[in-house]
Design an enzyme around this catalytic site. Sequence first.
Site, PDB file in Angstrom:
ATOM      1  N   THR A  17      29.846  39.251  44.768  1.00 50.69           N
ATOM      2  CA  THR A  17      29.048  38.207  45.415  1.00 50.69           C
ATOM      3  C   THR A  17      29.516  36.794  45.074  1.00 50.69           C
ATOM      4  O   THR A  17      28.987  35.822  45.601  1.00 50.69           O
ATOM      5  CB  THR A  17      27.555  38.354  45.049  1.00 50.69           C
ATOM      6  OG1 THR A  17      27.424  38.332  43.623  1.00 50.69           O
ATOM      7  CG2 THR A  17      26.990  39.651  45.601  1.00 50.69           C
ATOM      8  N   GLY A  18      30.502  36.654  44.190  1.00 49.05           N
ATOM      9  CA  GLY A  18      31.081  35.342  43.925  1.00 49.05           C
ATOM     10  C   GLY A  18      31.985  34.910  45.071  1.00 49.05           C
ATOM     11  O   GLY A  18      32.352  35.722  45.927  1.00 49.05           O
ATOM     12  N   THR A  99      41.454  38.399  37.312  1.00 46.59           N
ATOM     13  CA  THR A  99      41.035  37.218  36.541  1.00 46.59           C
ATOM     14  C   THR A  99      42.149  36.667  35.659  1.00 46.59           C
ATOM     15  O   THR A  99      42.822  37.406  34.949  1.00 46.59           O
ATOM     16  CB  THR A  99      39.835  37.579  35.645  1.00 46.59           C
ATOM     17  OG1 THR A  99      38.811  38.161  36.456  1.00 46.59           O
ATOM     18  CG2 THR A  99      39.292  36.342  34.941  1.00 46.59           C
ATOM     19  N   GLU A 211      60.554  37.206  34.445  1.00 47.19           N
ATOM     20  CA  GLU A 211      60.554  35.791  34.083  1.00 47.19           C
ATOM     21  C   GLU A 211      60.789  35.676  32.580  1.00 47.19           C
ATOM     22  O   GLU A 211      60.799  36.682  31.854  1.00 47.19           O
ATOM     23  CB  GLU A 211      59.238  35.119  34.492  1.00 47.19           C
ATOM     24  CG  GLU A 211      58.011  35.670  33.808  1.00 47.19           C
ATOM     25  CD  GLU A 211      56.711  35.094  34.356  1.00 47.19           C
ATOM     26  OE1 GLU A 211      56.716  34.504  35.448  1.00 47.19           O
ATOM     27  OE2 GLU A 211      55.679  35.252  33.682  1.00 47.19           O
ATOM     28  N   HIS A 249      52.884  31.300  33.430  1.00 50.76           N
ATOM     29  CA  HIS A 249      52.061  32.296  32.764  1.00 50.76           C
ATOM     30  C   HIS A 249      51.989  32.066  31.261  1.00 50.76           C
ATOM     31  O   HIS A 249      52.873  31.481  30.659  1.00 50.76           O
ATOM     32  CB  HIS A 249      52.616  33.696  33.013  1.00 50.76           C
ATOM     33  CG  HIS A 249      52.478  34.149  34.429  1.00 50.76           C
ATOM     34  ND1 HIS A 249      53.508  34.735  35.130  1.00 50.76           N
ATOM     35  CD2 HIS A 249      51.429  34.092  35.286  1.00 50.76           C
ATOM     36  CE1 HIS A 249      53.108  35.025  36.342  1.00 50.76           C
ATOM     37  NE2 HIS A 249      51.847  34.654  36.476  1.00 50.76           N
TER      38      HIS A 249
END
Length: 287
Positions: A17-18, A99, A211, A249
């Site tokens: 619901t975000g 996330t 990377e 990152h």
Amino acid sequence: MSILINKETRLLVQGITGNEGLFHTNQMVNYGTNVVGGVTPGKGGEWVLDGKVPVFDSVKIAAEVTGANTSVIFVPARFAADAIFEAADAGIEFIVCITEGVPVKDMMRVRAYIDQLDTRLLGPNCPGLLTPGEAKVGIIPGNIAIPGNVGAVSRSGTLTYEVLYALKQKGMGASTCVGIGGDPVNGTNFVDVLAMFEEDPQTDKIVMLGEIGGTDEEMAAEFIATRMTKPVAAFIAGQTAPPGKRMGHAGAIIQSGSGAAADKIKALEEAGVRVAKHPEELPDLLG
């Protein structure tokens, strides 16, 4: 055939619901992914996307009702570890955490727990994965790849999109594309994915996008040299990065004399991998 996800995947969205969760749920549903439910504590009983997807209070209840076998996580970083624990405890077989910014100490706890279970984690801080024409879990745009026989695995989300589109422009399709994320502690690494591609009869060749930072690429090179029969082409990002400066990152940093692009390129080339100087060269290197 594909690895990890396909038309049979039954997906739950944690944090549905975000704003991010709802937007990407809509994208996944429109692509054809079988999204069977979502989870937001306190909002159980609601429906989203015009009544298409039910919302549950917990992953346990959602899994029992829907038979979900996969979960994708769109919750804030401070709640991500608990969301992974909840999915694992509910018996979810494959957990994808999109996330970013999850603390390393949280991920160390997660890995210690997940490693004891028959559960696979992808991420955190990753774009997810895409099996063209079948399903997408995460945020990889569905229109940049076509079905085919090239397996793709990447630490970089942006590079993933660029290379998938470059392959498509050459008429080359992907079996599955997996974004493993670039954090120092994650759930699935290059070797894990390469092993799955080696066993997948519909994957004939592999493109690997690495990377700077860490030693995952060197470990992948050793695996390719000793265990793989399928051709691999690669690109290593950050070739001009200065030592001690994090690039993108959390895991992309050269430190303590390790993690430099030149070392990774050398290891891969010695393993028989064709390494591109620029990402757009990869389709031609695959042949």
